[in-house]
Design an enzyme around this catalytic site. Sequence first.
Site, PDB file in Angstrom:
ATOM      1  N   TYR A   1      12.817  31.013   7.736  1.00 55.11           N
ATOM      2  CA  TYR A   1      11.564  31.699   8.053  1.00 55.11           C
ATOM      3  C   TYR A   1      11.410  31.903   9.559  1.00 55.11           C
ATOM      4  CZ  TYR A   1       9.705  31.135   3.328  1.00 55.11           C
ATOM      5  OH  TYR A   1       9.494  31.207   1.981  1.00 55.11           O
TER       6      TYR A   1
ATOM      7  N   LYS B   1       0.842  -1.196   0.000  1.00 53.28           N
ATOM      8  CA  LYS B   1       0.000   0.000   0.000  1.00 53.28           C
ATOM      9  C   LYS B   1       0.880   1.250   0.000  1.00 53.28           C
ATOM     10  CE  LYS B   1      -0.372  -0.395   5.038  1.00 53.28           C
ATOM     11  NZ  LYS B   1      -1.206  -0.938   6.136  1.00 53.28           N
TER      12      LYS B   1
ATOM     13  N   ARG C   1     -11.254  -0.260  14.371  1.00 49.19           N
ATOM     14  CA  ARG C   1     -11.092   0.566  13.178  1.00 49.19           C
ATOM     15  C   ARG C   1     -11.852  -0.089  12.031  1.00 49.19           C
ATOM     16  NH1 ARG C   1      -4.968   1.284  11.054  1.00 49.19           N
ATOM     17  NH2 ARG C   1      -5.504  -0.819  10.391  1.00 49.19           N
TER      18      ARG C   1
ATOM     19  N   MET D   1       9.633  24.970   2.341  1.00 44.80           N
ATOM     20  CA  MET D   1       8.925  24.127   1.379  1.00 44.80           C
ATOM     21  C   MET D   1       9.885  23.349   0.487  1.00 44.80           C
ATOM     22  SD  MET D   1       6.224  25.229  -1.583  1.00 44.80           S
ATOM     23  CE  MET D   1       5.122  26.104  -0.479  1.00 44.80           C
TER      24      MET D   1
HETATM   25  C1  LIG Z   1      -0.357  -1.846   6.864  1.00 50.47           C
HETATM   26  C2  LIG Z   1      -0.865  -3.159   7.278  1.00 50.47           C
HETATM   27  C3  LIG Z   1       0.018  -4.247   7.414  1.00 50.47           C
HETATM   28  C4  LIG Z   1       1.515  -4.087   7.340  1.00 50.47           C
HETATM   29  O1  LIG Z   1       1.962  -3.555   8.566  1.00 50.47           O
HETATM   30  P1  LIG Z   1       3.512  -3.272   8.862  1.00 50.47           P
HETATM   31  O2  LIG Z   1       3.532  -2.820  10.267  1.00 50.47           O
HETATM   32  O3  LIG Z   1       3.909  -2.193   7.899  1.00 50.47           O
HETATM   33  O4  LIG Z   1       4.246  -4.530   8.618  1.00 50.47           O
HETATM   34  C5  LIG Z   1      -0.525  -5.490   7.673  1.00 50.47           C
HETATM   35  N1  LIG Z   1      -1.870  -5.643   7.826  1.00 50.47           N
HETATM   36  C6  LIG Z   1      -2.738  -4.618   7.732  1.00 50.47           C
HETATM   37  C7  LIG Z   1      -4.181  -4.855   7.952  1.00 50.47           C
HETATM   38  C8  LIG Z   1      -2.260  -3.332   7.479  1.00 50.47           C
HETATM   39  O5  LIG Z   1      -3.119  -2.311   7.404  1.00 50.47           O
END
Ligand SMILES: *Cc1c(COP(=O)(O)O)cnc(C)c1O
Length: 383
Positions: free
Chosen positions: A265, A46, A144, A322
């Site tokens: 800044y 992801k 969640r 930036m």
């Molecule tokens: C992001 C995620 C992972 C991977 O987690 P890491 O801590 O990056 O290894 C695994 N399972 C789910 C459901 C996630 O959202």
Amino acid sequence: MQSSAQNRIPESAAGGLLHIDLDALASNWRSLRDHAGGAEAAAVVKANAYGTGIEKAVPALLKAGCRTFFVAHASEAVRARAVAPDATIYVLNGLLPGSCAFFADHDVRPVLGSLSEIEEWAAFCRAQGRRFKAAIHVDTGMNRLGLTVSEGLMLKESATLEDFEPALLMSHFVSAEEKDDPLNVQQIEAFKAVRNTLPGIPASLANSSGIFLKEKPHFDLVRPGYALYGGNPTPDDANPMRPVVELEGRIVQLRWIEPGETVGYNGRWTAQNRRRVATISVGYADGYPRAASARGPSGETPLSGMAIVAGRLCPFAGNVSMDLIAIDVTEVPEGEIARGDTVTLIGGALNVDEVGRRAGTIGYEILTNLDSRYLRTYREAKS
Ligand SMILES: *Cc1c(COP(=O)(O)O)cnc(C)c1O
């Protein structure tokens, strides 16, 4: 996705250089697989494969032997599918109403996280006359996504399980990186209870850190993300993973400033004596957090960003802008650096965990913010 403009400029003109080591990525995957005691090792890709680039990371992982990928969004599934025509791809964020046909058309599996998602997927499968595959997510503590444990325990009674093929039963750890957190054992027990009522469905609980827990909650499949990309899954111990990402910034100017002068800044950093400042061509618009700004008098900066300049750790000076960061390079002998040289922002002692800590965040956020403005170079996997 990176635009092609970055890779059309010569290296000499690039303000930020991002090096991604696909050989280390592949080797991290193999090492996590070997830790998982016979369970299948998937890969979480992801957020553009944690900033490293889905189109590069997925083929490297496929070549290493990975067959199952997890993304968060449907758009990422399309990108992963384009480079992995035969792989199994799950979308963690679940099934948005009305999106069933998308999943079927792209041969992508939703991770169903509520009874209503299960009902919608089952109805779609009935209408199509096909038992499409999906994962079922049970919430064991995160609050969640996922069915509650009691909903999970009732699921075996549900006729909807006849309509589709539940190909994976999964849950997610709240804080597996804290190996002594009692919640880990509670989640493992809750997950086992649900799993026992649904025999025959492959089960998955462990993220990167979960793989290393002494309880070995590997089940049938592990889902590492962060550790693949070089993050430390065992923060109390040395990092067993190889670094994957290195980031360099280009020095665009070097100057001496006089005592009492400020940098950047809002003048939040003041030279206590004559200081030399290098300004580099990377800023918060490149995903380097502004929270790593160094405020206060020179020489006594609180926790803030650093760069490795000619082999020396040098603190930031003033606010991260930036497009620019100023670095106090007074300790570097004058002849050792020049305009156009690169400094290391991520790499060596400044690993992703340390860079995150210095910005008041976690290495995950450092990786996933890695921007497309960098000139990206990839080191291919050896085998
Ligand atoms: C992001 C995620 C992972 C991977 O987690 P890491 O801590 O990056 O290894 C695994 N399972 C789910 C459901 C996630 O959202």
